[in-house]
Motif scaffolding. Structure first.
Motif, PDB file in Angstrom:
ATOM      1  N   LEU A  81      -7.808  54.478 -34.929  1.00 33.12           N
ATOM      2  CA  LEU A  81      -8.879  53.353 -35.413  1.00 33.12           C
ATOM      3  C   LEU A  81      -9.115  52.642 -33.867  1.00 33.12           C
ATOM      4  CD1 LEU A  81      -7.283  52.007 -38.735  1.00 33.12           C
ATOM      5  CD2 LEU A  81      -9.547  53.494 -38.594  1.00 33.12           C
ATOM      6  N   PHE A  82      -8.583  52.821 -32.796  1.00 34.60           N
ATOM      7  CA  PHE A  82      -8.588  52.158 -31.706  1.00 34.60           C
ATOM      8  C   PHE A  82      -9.955  52.264 -31.261  1.00 34.60           C
ATOM      9  CE2 PHE A  82      -4.298  52.463 -29.696  1.00 34.60           C
ATOM     10  CZ  PHE A  82      -3.644  51.723 -30.485  1.00 34.60           C
ATOM     11  N   THR A  83     -10.507  51.262 -30.323  1.00 32.56           N
ATOM     12  CA  THR A  83     -11.595  50.971 -29.862  1.00 32.56           C
ATOM     13  C   THR A  83     -12.264  52.186 -28.880  1.00 32.56           C
ATOM     14  OG1 THR A  83     -11.727  48.723 -30.046  1.00 32.56           O
ATOM     15  CG2 THR A  83     -13.356  49.680 -28.715  1.00 32.56           C
TER      16      THR A  83
ATOM     17  N   GLY B 137       4.169  37.746 -31.399  1.00 32.28           N
ATOM     18  CA  GLY B 137       4.962  38.785 -31.055  1.00 32.28           C
ATOM     19  C   GLY B 137       4.753  39.840 -30.112  1.00 32.28           C
ATOM     20  N   VAL B 138       3.514  39.571 -29.133  1.00 27.70           N
ATOM     21  CA  VAL B 138       3.331  40.358 -28.100  1.00 27.70           C
ATOM     22  C   VAL B 138       4.245  39.658 -26.975  1.00 27.70           C
ATOM     23  CG1 VAL B 138       1.348  40.943 -26.563  1.00 27.70           C
ATOM     24  CG2 VAL B 138       1.069  40.975 -28.905  1.00 27.70           C
ATOM     25  N   PRO B 139       4.708  40.663 -26.145  1.00 29.04           N
ATOM     26  CA  PRO B 139       5.572  39.930 -25.108  1.00 29.04           C
ATOM     27  C   PRO B 139       4.625  39.183 -23.772  1.00 29.04           C
ATOM     28  CG  PRO B 139       6.154  42.362 -25.359  1.00 29.04           C
ATOM     29  CD  PRO B 139       5.007  42.056 -26.473  1.00 29.04           C
ATOM     30  N   ASP B 140       5.182  38.136 -23.386  1.00 33.10           N
ATOM     31  CA  ASP B 140       4.466  37.419 -22.653  1.00 33.10           C
ATOM     32  C   ASP B 140       3.794  38.077 -21.477  1.00 33.10           C
ATOM     33  OD1 ASP B 140       4.916  35.163 -24.046  1.00 33.10           O
ATOM     34  OD2 ASP B 140       6.417  34.530 -22.813  1.00 33.10           O
ATOM     35  N   ASP B 141       4.664  39.036 -20.749  1.00 34.13           N
ATOM     36  CA  ASP B 141       4.364  39.899 -19.927  1.00 34.13           C
ATOM     37  C   ASP B 141       3.040  40.690 -20.196  1.00 34.13           C
ATOM     38  OD1 ASP B 141       5.696  38.787 -17.804  1.00 34.13           O
ATOM     39  OD2 ASP B 141       7.500  40.303 -18.047  1.00 34.13           O
ATOM     40  N   ASP B 142       3.044  41.323 -21.419  1.00 36.26           N
ATOM     41  CA  ASP B 142       1.760  42.100 -21.814  1.00 36.26           C
ATOM     42  C   ASP B 142       0.423  41.153 -21.735  1.00 36.26           C
ATOM     43  OD1 ASP B 142       3.526  44.139 -22.321  1.00 36.26           O
ATOM     44  OD2 ASP B 142       3.231  44.365 -24.321  1.00 36.26           O
ATOM     45  N   PHE B 143       0.614  39.949 -21.986  1.00 33.74           N
ATOM     46  CA  PHE B 143      -0.430  38.915 -21.857  1.00 33.74           C
ATOM     47  C   PHE B 143      -0.825  38.889 -20.670  1.00 33.74           C
ATOM     48  CE2 PHE B 143       1.204  36.675 -25.937  1.00 33.74           C
ATOM     49  CZ  PHE B 143       0.303  36.945 -26.835  1.00 33.74           C
ATOM     50  N   ARG B 144      -0.003  38.664 -19.633  1.00 34.84           N
ATOM     51  CA  ARG B 144      -0.376  38.595 -18.322  1.00 34.84           C
ATOM     52  C   ARG B 144      -0.932  39.723 -17.743  1.00 34.84           C
ATOM     53  NH1 ARG B 144       5.157  36.054 -18.525  1.00 34.84           N
ATOM     54  NH2 ARG B 144       5.013  33.754 -18.600  1.00 34.84           N
ATOM     55  N   LYS B 145      -0.610  40.806 -18.132  1.00 43.30           N
ATOM     56  CA  LYS B 145      -1.149  42.275 -17.595  1.00 43.30           C
ATOM     57  C   LYS B 145      -2.504  42.220 -18.352  1.00 43.30           C
ATOM     58  CE  LYS B 145       0.705  46.653 -17.518  1.00 43.30           C
ATOM     59  NZ  LYS B 145       1.486  47.813 -17.799  1.00 43.30           N
ATOM     60  N   ALA B 146      -2.688  41.808 -19.741  1.00 45.27           N
ATOM     61  CA  ALA B 146      -4.099  42.265 -19.921  1.00 45.27           C
ATOM     62  C   ALA B 146      -5.418  41.308 -19.626  1.00 45.27           C
ATOM     63  CB  ALA B 146      -3.959  41.821 -21.647  1.00 45.27           C
TER      64      ALA B 146
ATOM     65  N   GLY C  44      -3.987  48.272 -29.800  1.00 44.13           N
ATOM     66  CA  GLY C  44      -2.368  48.237 -30.165  1.00 44.13           C
ATOM     67  C   GLY C  44      -1.650  47.143 -30.686  1.00 44.13           C
ATOM     68  N   THR C  45      -2.567  46.108 -30.674  1.00 45.24           N
ATOM     69  CA  THR C  45      -2.049  44.882 -31.556  1.00 45.24           C
ATOM     70  C   THR C  45      -2.288  45.026 -32.897  1.00 45.24           C
ATOM     71  OG1 THR C  45      -3.753  43.654 -30.971  1.00 45.24           O
ATOM     72  CG2 THR C  45      -2.087  43.271 -29.441  1.00 45.24           C
ATOM     73  N   VAL C  46      -1.702  44.476 -33.662  1.00 46.77           N
ATOM     74  CA  VAL C  46      -1.971  44.344 -35.296  1.00 46.77           C
ATOM     75  C   VAL C  46      -1.848  42.890 -35.661  1.00 46.77           C
ATOM     76  CG1 VAL C  46      -1.570  46.733 -35.776  1.00 46.77           C
ATOM     77  CG2 VAL C  46       0.259  45.035 -36.041  1.00 46.77           C
ATOM     78  N   HIS C  47      -2.116  42.443 -36.852  1.00 45.22           N
ATOM     79  CA  HIS C  47      -2.113  41.274 -37.541  1.00 45.22           C
ATOM     80  C   HIS C  47      -0.527  41.111 -38.129  1.00 45.22           C
ATOM     81  CE1 HIS C  47      -6.662  41.561 -37.606  1.00 45.22           C
ATOM     82  NE2 HIS C  47      -6.402  40.313 -36.985  1.00 45.22           N
TER      83      HIS C  47
ATOM     84  N   PRO D 165       4.862  45.785 -30.105  1.00 44.35           N
ATOM     85  CA  PRO D 165       3.427  46.548 -30.047  1.00 44.35           C
ATOM     86  C   PRO D 165       3.392  47.360 -28.655  1.00 44.35           C
ATOM     87  CG  PRO D 165       3.452  44.154 -29.584  1.00 44.35           C
ATOM     88  CD  PRO D 165       4.864  44.347 -29.884  1.00 44.35           C
ATOM     89  N   LYS D 166       2.709  48.441 -28.584  1.00 43.34           N
ATOM     90  CA  LYS D 166       2.583  49.001 -27.178  1.00 43.34           C
ATOM     91  C   LYS D 166       0.988  49.003 -26.949  1.00 43.34           C
ATOM     92  CE  LYS D 166       5.763  52.881 -26.498  1.00 43.34           C
ATOM     93  NZ  LYS D 166       6.359  53.595 -27.634  1.00 43.34           N
ATOM     94  N   LEU D 167       0.722  47.990 -26.063  1.00 45.80           N
ATOM     95  CA  LEU D 167      -0.716  47.952 -25.843  1.00 45.80           C
ATOM     96  C   LEU D 167      -1.327  49.194 -24.926  1.00 45.80           C
ATOM     97  CD1 LEU D 167      -0.005  44.931 -26.857  1.00 45.80           C
ATOM     98  CD2 LEU D 167      -1.665  44.059 -25.105  1.00 45.80           C
ATOM     99  N   ASP D 168      -2.600  49.554 -25.211  1.00 43.45           N
ATOM    100  CA  ASP D 168      -2.890  50.546 -24.418  1.00 43.45           C
ATOM    101  C   ASP D 168      -4.115  50.056 -23.095  1.00 43.45           C
ATOM    102  OD1 ASP D 168      -4.508  52.841 -23.593  1.00 43.45           O
ATOM    103  OD2 ASP D 168      -5.040  53.642 -25.484  1.00 43.45           O
ATOM    104  N   PHE D 169      -3.012  49.746 -22.003  1.00 42.67           N
ATOM    105  CA  PHE D 169      -3.794  49.008 -21.134  1.00 42.67           C
ATOM    106  C   PHE D 169      -4.867  49.567 -20.596  1.00 42.67           C
ATOM    107  CE2 PHE D 169       0.485  46.887 -21.356  1.00 42.67           C
ATOM    108  CZ  PHE D 169       0.089  45.536 -21.480  1.00 42.67           C
ATOM    109  N   ASP D 170      -4.709  51.085 -20.341  1.00 43.37           N
ATOM    110  CA  ASP D 170      -5.893  51.914 -19.801  1.00 43.37           C
ATOM    111  C   ASP D 170      -7.086  51.763 -20.553  1.00 43.37           C
ATOM    112  OD1 ASP D 170      -4.153  52.850 -17.754  1.00 43.37           O
ATOM    113  OD2 ASP D 170      -3.541  54.745 -18.886  1.00 43.37           O
ATOM    114  N   ARG D 171      -7.073  51.919 -22.070  1.00 36.23           N
ATOM    115  CA  ARG D 171      -8.073  51.735 -22.852  1.00 36.23           C
ATOM    116  C   ARG D 171      -8.883  50.174 -22.691  1.00 36.23           C
ATOM    117  NH1 ARG D 171      -9.459  54.454 -27.549  1.00 36.23           N
ATOM    118  NH2 ARG D 171      -7.384  55.618 -27.552  1.00 36.23           N
ATOM    119  N   ILE D 172      -7.962  49.269 -22.610  1.00 31.10           N
ATOM    120  CA  ILE D 172      -8.549  47.507 -22.122  1.00 31.10           C
ATOM    121  C   ILE D 172      -9.246  47.729 -21.092  1.00 31.10           C
ATOM    122  CG2 ILE D 172      -7.962  45.503 -21.865  1.00 31.10           C
ATOM    123  CD1 ILE D 172      -5.136  45.877 -23.284  1.00 31.10           C
TER     124      ILE D 172
END
Ligand SMILES: [Zn+2]
Length: 285
Positions: free
Chosen positions: A154-156, A213-222, A178-181, A188-195
Motif C-alpha cells: 500500500l506504499f505510495t 514512536g518514530v525515532p528523532d533521527d528518522d524525522f531529521r533525515k526525512a 513506512g509509518t502507521v497510525h 518503524p522502518k521508513l523507506d527514505f529512497d521512496r520519500i
C-alpha cells in the motif's frame, strides 16, 4: 494574530528547511497546550481535529476557540481537519466556518475515485482559500493487524503521487512510506529512497502521518527529503490525556477536574515543545 493556511506555513518551512508539527486535539485543554507551546517556542504549529473530535466539539466552537487562543497567546496557527473520509458535508462545514486547512482522505478507493473526491474538496476549499491535503497510497493503523508485506503493497508509488498532485491541485500530500497510525509494535522502518523519489517528482510538501514512536533521527533525515508536515496524535492522546487522567481518578482528594485540565495543558505543551525542537521549527516566527 489569526488562523493562517497550511500552504503559507509550509512555504516558509520549505524556504527555511524545517518541518511543522501537526498535533491532534480532543478538547480545549490540549488545544491550549498546543498553542501555548507554539507561543513559548515562537514556532508555527498546526492544530488538528479529527472528524470525531469535530463532531464532539462542533466546528463553530472549534474555530472560535482556535482564533481566541491564537490571539491570547499572540501566535498564528493553522486549524486543520484531519482524515475526512466519506463526509464531504463535514469538510464543507469546516471550510465555511473558518478552518484554514482540511484533509480529504479517499486513499482507500481506487485512483480515479480518490482523484474525483479530492478534486471536489479542492474546488470547495478554494472558495475561502482554505488549503487541502490529500493522500495517495494508504497509511495503515497498528490496529489493522496487517503484516508488513501487505503494508508495503500500500506504499505510495512515486509516479502515482506526481500524477495525483497534477490531477487534483492539493497543497500537501500524505504519503505511505513506512509509518502507521497508533503505537508501533516494532520500530518503524521508513523507506527514505521512496520519500526522496516522491519529493523529486512532486512539487508539493509531503506529510508524514503516524509520528508517534518514530525515532528523532528518522524525522531529521526525512525533513530535507521534503517532509514538511509531521502528524502526532497518539502521543498526545495517550501521554497527554489518558495517562494524566489516570493519575487523578483513583484519589478522591485529587479528583478536581480543574487540576486535571491544568495538568493536561502542561503535559500537551511539554510533548509539543519536544517535537518542535526535533522538527527545527522553534524561533521561526
Ligand atoms: Zn493520519
Amino acid at each position: 494574530m489569526a488562523l493562517v493556511t497550511l500552504k503559507y506555513v509550509l512555504e516558509n518551512a520549505r524556504k527555511n528547511k524545517y518541518a511543522v508539527g501537526s498535533f491532534n486535539f480532543f478538547g480545549l485543554e490540549n488545544l491550549r497546550g498546543i498553542v501555548k507551546a507554539a507561543s513559548e517556542n515562537k514556532s508555527p504549529v498546526i492544530a488538528m481535529a479529527s472528524t470525531g473530535a469535530v463532531k464532539v466539539m462542533g466546528e463553530k466552537v472549534v474555530v472560535v476557540a482556535a482564533e481566541k487562543l491564537s490571539e491570547e497567546y499572540g501566535v498564528d496557527i493553522v486549524l486543520h481537519l484531519d482524515h475526512c473520509k466519506d463526509d464531504l458535508e463535514m469538510l464543507k462545514r469546516c471550510v465555511d466556518n473558518g478552518f484554514t486547512s482540511v484533509m480529504i482522505d479517499a486513499s482507500a478507493y481506487d485512483y480515479e475515485e480518490n482523484v474525483r473526491q479530492t478534486r471536489l474538496a479542492v474546488e470547495y476549499a478554494s472558495r475561502t482559500g482554505c488549503s487541502v491535503e490529500g493522500e495517495i497510497g494508504h497509511i495503515g493503523g497498528v490496529e489493522d493487524e496487517i503484516v508488513v508485506s501487505e503494508c508495503e503493497a500500500l506504499f505510495t508509488v512515486p509516479e502515482d503521487a506526481a500524477r495525483f498532485v497534477a490531477d487534483t491541485g492539493v497543497d500537501a500530500l500524505a504519503v505511505a512510506v513506512g509509518t502507521v497510525h497508533g503505537f508501533y509494535k516494532l520500530p518503524p522502518k521508513l523507506d527514505f529512497d521512496r520519500i526522496k523519489k516522491i519529493h523529486e517528482l512532486t512539487p508539493v510538501p509531503l506529510v508524514l502521518h503516524g509520528g508517534t514512536g518514530v525515532p528523532d533521527d528518522d524525522f531529521r533525515k526525512a525533513i530535507p527529503l521534503g517532509v514538511l508536515k509531521i502528524n502526532v496524535g497518539t502521543e498526545l492522546k495517550v501521554n497527554g490525556y489518558f495517562n494524566v487522567m489516570k493519575d487523578f481518578t483513583p484519589q478522591v482528594k485529587n479528583s478536581d477536574p480543574r487540576k486535571v485540565a491544568l495538568k493536561i495543558v502542561d503535559k500537551c505543551s511539554e510533548i509539543v515543545t519536544e517535537k518542535i525542537n526535533v522538527f527545527g521549527s522553534a524561533d521561526r516566527l
